[in-house]
Design a protein around this motif. Structure first.
Motif, PDB file in Angstrom:
ATOM      1  N   ILE A   1       0.852  -1.178   0.000  1.00 22.53           N
ATOM      2  CA  ILE A   1       0.000   0.000   0.000  1.00 22.53           C
ATOM      3  C   ILE A   1       0.892   1.234   0.000  1.00 22.53           C
ATOM      4  CG2 ILE A   1      -1.731   1.299   1.299  1.00 22.53           C
ATOM      5  CD1 ILE A   1      -2.554  -1.471   2.492  1.00 22.53           C
ATOM      6  N   TYR A   2       0.579   2.162  -0.897  1.00 18.77           N
ATOM      7  CA  TYR A   2       1.303   3.429  -0.964  1.00 18.77           C
ATOM      8  C   TYR A   2       0.514   4.466  -0.172  1.00 18.77           C
ATOM      9  CZ  TYR A   2       3.969   1.270  -4.687  1.00 18.77           C
ATOM     10  OH  TYR A   2       4.774   0.426  -5.404  1.00 18.77           O
ATOM     11  N   GLY A   3       1.240   5.250   0.637  1.00 18.92           N
ATOM     12  CA  GLY A   3       0.608   6.276   1.449  1.00 18.92           C
ATOM     13  C   GLY A   3       1.288   7.616   1.274  1.00 18.92           C
TER      14      GLY A   3
ATOM     15  N   SER B   1       1.894   1.868 -14.428  1.00 20.81           N
ATOM     16  CA  SER B   1       3.247   2.055 -14.940  1.00 20.81           C
ATOM     17  C   SER B   1       4.128   2.791 -13.939  1.00 20.81           C
ATOM     18  CB  SER B   1       3.204   2.853 -16.244  1.00 20.81           C
ATOM     19  OG  SER B   1       4.501   3.151 -16.699  1.00 20.81           O
ATOM     20  N   ARG B   2       5.427   2.442 -13.949  1.00 19.87           N
ATOM     21  CA  ARG B   2       6.427   3.152 -13.150  1.00 19.87           C
ATOM     22  C   ARG B   2       7.282   4.070 -14.029  1.00 19.87           C
ATOM     23  NH1 ARG B   2       8.026  -0.331  -8.252  1.00 19.87           N
ATOM     24  NH2 ARG B   2       6.457  -1.950  -8.321  1.00 19.87           N
TER      25      ARG B   2
ATOM     26  N   HIS C   1       8.928  16.382  -9.293  1.00 23.18           N
ATOM     27  CA  HIS C   1       9.989  16.144  -8.315  1.00 23.18           C
ATOM     28  C   HIS C   1      10.744  14.847  -8.570  1.00 23.18           C
ATOM     29  CE1 HIS C   1       8.160  19.415  -6.089  1.00 23.18           C
ATOM     30  NE2 HIS C   1       7.007  18.775  -6.107  1.00 23.18           N
ATOM     31  N   GLY C   2      10.735  14.342  -9.795  1.00 27.84           N
ATOM     32  CA  GLY C   2      11.440  13.098 -10.105  1.00 27.84           C
ATOM     33  C   GLY C   2      10.497  12.021 -10.605  1.00 27.84           C
ATOM     34  N   ARG C   3      10.815  10.770 -10.293  1.00 34.14           N
ATOM     35  CA  ARG C   3      10.031   9.628 -10.772  1.00 34.14           C
ATOM     36  C   ARG C   3       8.594   9.690 -10.274  1.00 34.14           C
ATOM     37  NH1 ARG C   3      11.567   7.727 -14.916  1.00 34.14           N
ATOM     38  NH2 ARG C   3      10.599   5.749 -14.506  1.00 34.14           N
TER      39      ARG C   3
ATOM     40  N   LEU D   1       1.078   9.742  -9.168  1.00 41.35           N
ATOM     41  CA  LEU D   1       1.563   9.990  -7.810  1.00 41.35           C
ATOM     42  C   LEU D   1       3.080  10.052  -7.878  1.00 41.35           C
ATOM     43  CD1 LEU D   1      -0.658   7.569  -5.680  1.00 41.35           C
ATOM     44  CD2 LEU D   1      -0.899  10.033  -5.927  1.00 41.35           C
ATOM     45  N   GLU D   2       3.650  11.094  -7.301  1.00 39.61           N
ATOM     46  CA  GLU D   2       5.096  11.274  -7.350  1.00 39.61           C
ATOM     47  C   GLU D   2       5.772  10.403  -6.286  1.00 39.61           C
ATOM     48  OE1 GLU D   2       6.813  14.805  -8.457  1.00 39.61           O
ATOM     49  OE2 GLU D   2       4.943  15.843  -8.855  1.00 39.61           O
ATOM     50  N   ARG D   3       6.781   9.644  -6.711  1.00 40.07           N
ATOM     51  CA  ARG D   3       7.438   8.681  -5.829  1.00 40.07           C
ATOM     52  C   ARG D   3       8.032   9.337  -4.578  1.00 40.07           C
ATOM     53  NH1 ARG D   3       7.212   5.184  -2.817  1.00 40.07           N
ATOM     54  NH2 ARG D   3       9.080   4.142  -2.119  1.00 40.07           N
TER      55      ARG D   3
END
Length: 110
Positions: free
Chosen positions: A14-16, A32-33, A39-41, A101-103
């Motif tokens: 889960i991403y938070g 997709s990644r 701000h980057g990936r 969503l920014e990593r």
């Protein structure tokens, strides 16, 4: 004004939100990644929860002009990425209705 509640997700990953750890998406909704954010990936998701959407606006990007709206954490309010509303290029229409969503603004929650 009604009571604000957050949705909690279940799954293996889960991403938070990096600011408050509010659940946003699962790995199963990731498409997709291979994206870049401000701000980057960044990751492309089919659906996210616990976000507030801003107003739509035209934004020039590396793949052309898109109508997007910034998305914010519903708890702490930090900008997490954006939602694609419309792509003008036919080859980019697969992004419509999807979320970036920014990593650097995500944490693994479990």
């Amino acid at each position: 004004m009604g009571m604000n509640y957050r949705r909690y997700l279940a799954g293996e990953r889960i991403y938070g939100c990096s600011g408050c750890k509010t659940h946003l998406a699962t790995i199963h909704s990731m498409i997709s990644r291979a994206f870049n954010g401000q701000h980057g990936r960044a990751y492309l998701f089919d659906g996210v929860v616990n976000v507030v959407e801003g107003e739509p606006c035209d934004r020039p990007m590396t793949t052309g002009i898109h109508v997007v709206r910034d998305i914010y954490c519903c708890k702490c309010g930090i900008t997490l990425g954006w939602k694609y509303d419309k792509a003008y290029e036919p080859s980019q229409r697969y992004k419509e209705g999807k979320y970036i969503l920014e990593r650097n603004l995500l944490v693994d929650v479990q």
